[in-house]
Design a protein around this motif. Sequence first.
Motif, PDB file in Angstrom:
ATOM      1  N   ALA A 167       4.221 -10.652   2.269  1.00 49.17           N
ATOM      2  CA  ALA A 167       3.187 -11.413   1.936  1.00 49.17           C
ATOM      3  C   ALA A 167       1.905 -10.449   1.946  1.00 49.17           C
ATOM      4  CB  ALA A 167       2.813 -12.644   2.513  1.00 49.17           C
ATOM      5  N   THR A 168       1.779  -9.590   3.022  1.00 49.72           N
ATOM      6  CA  THR A 168       0.636  -8.708   3.330  1.00 49.72           C
ATOM      7  C   THR A 168       0.833  -7.650   2.222  1.00 49.72           C
ATOM      8  OG1 THR A 168       0.727  -9.046   5.563  1.00 49.72           O
ATOM      9  CG2 THR A 168      -0.090  -6.797   4.805  1.00 49.72           C
ATOM     10  N   ALA A 169       1.931  -7.119   1.732  1.00 47.29           N
ATOM     11  CA  ALA A 169       2.008  -6.233   0.615  1.00 47.29           C
ATOM     12  C   ALA A 169       1.496  -6.634  -0.643  1.00 47.29           C
ATOM     13  CB  ALA A 169       3.674  -5.687   0.573  1.00 47.29           C
ATOM     14  N   ILE A 170       2.008  -7.851  -1.004  1.00 42.77           N
ATOM     15  CA  ILE A 170       1.652  -8.439  -2.274  1.00 42.77           C
ATOM     16  C   ILE A 170       0.181  -8.668  -2.175  1.00 42.77           C
ATOM     17  CG2 ILE A 170       1.795 -10.478  -3.763  1.00 42.77           C
ATOM     18  CD1 ILE A 170       4.637 -10.789  -2.652  1.00 42.77           C
ATOM     19  N   GLU A 171      -0.513  -9.182  -1.103  1.00 44.44           N
ATOM     20  CA  GLU A 171      -1.773  -9.046  -0.979  1.00 44.44           C
ATOM     21  C   GLU A 171      -2.764  -8.127  -1.311  1.00 44.44           C
ATOM     22  OE1 GLU A 171      -2.732 -11.135   2.790  1.00 44.44           O
ATOM     23  OE2 GLU A 171      -2.031 -13.000   1.904  1.00 44.44           O
ATOM     24  N   ASN A 172      -1.886  -6.661  -0.646  1.00 49.09           N
ATOM     25  CA  ASN A 172      -2.745  -5.538  -0.628  1.00 49.09           C
ATOM     26  C   ASN A 172      -2.566  -4.867  -2.085  1.00 49.09           C
ATOM     27  OD1 ASN A 172      -3.330  -5.563   2.029  1.00 49.09           O
ATOM     28  ND2 ASN A 172      -1.620  -4.453   2.844  1.00 49.09           N
ATOM     29  N   GLU A 173      -1.485  -5.214  -2.683  1.00 46.80           N
ATOM     30  CA  GLU A 173      -1.341  -4.733  -4.188  1.00 46.80           C
ATOM     31  C   GLU A 173      -2.269  -5.412  -4.887  1.00 46.80           C
ATOM     32  OE1 GLU A 173       0.226  -2.425  -7.215  1.00 46.80           O
ATOM     33  OE2 GLU A 173      -0.213  -2.112  -5.117  1.00 46.80           O
TER      34      GLU A 173
END
Length: 61
Positions: A31-37
Motif C-alpha cells: 500500500a505504501t509503495a503504491i501510494e508513493n508511486e
Amino acid sequence: MAKVNIDGGLFERAQQAATKEGYSSVDELIATAIENEIKRIGEADAERQVADQLRGLGYIE
C-alpha cells in the motif's frame, strides 16, 4: 479490500523487505509503495503541466 495477484518470488521478496523495514505486513508495504508511486506520477504530471504553461508563455523552449 481488493486482492492483487503477484508472482510468488516477488511476494517472498516483499515479505523480506517488509520485515527488514519494519512494516507490520506485506499489505502495508505494498500500500505504501503504491501510494508513493501515485504521488510520484502526480508530481510528474504537475511538472509537465507547469512546463507546458511556461512554454506557452514563451518563458522556456
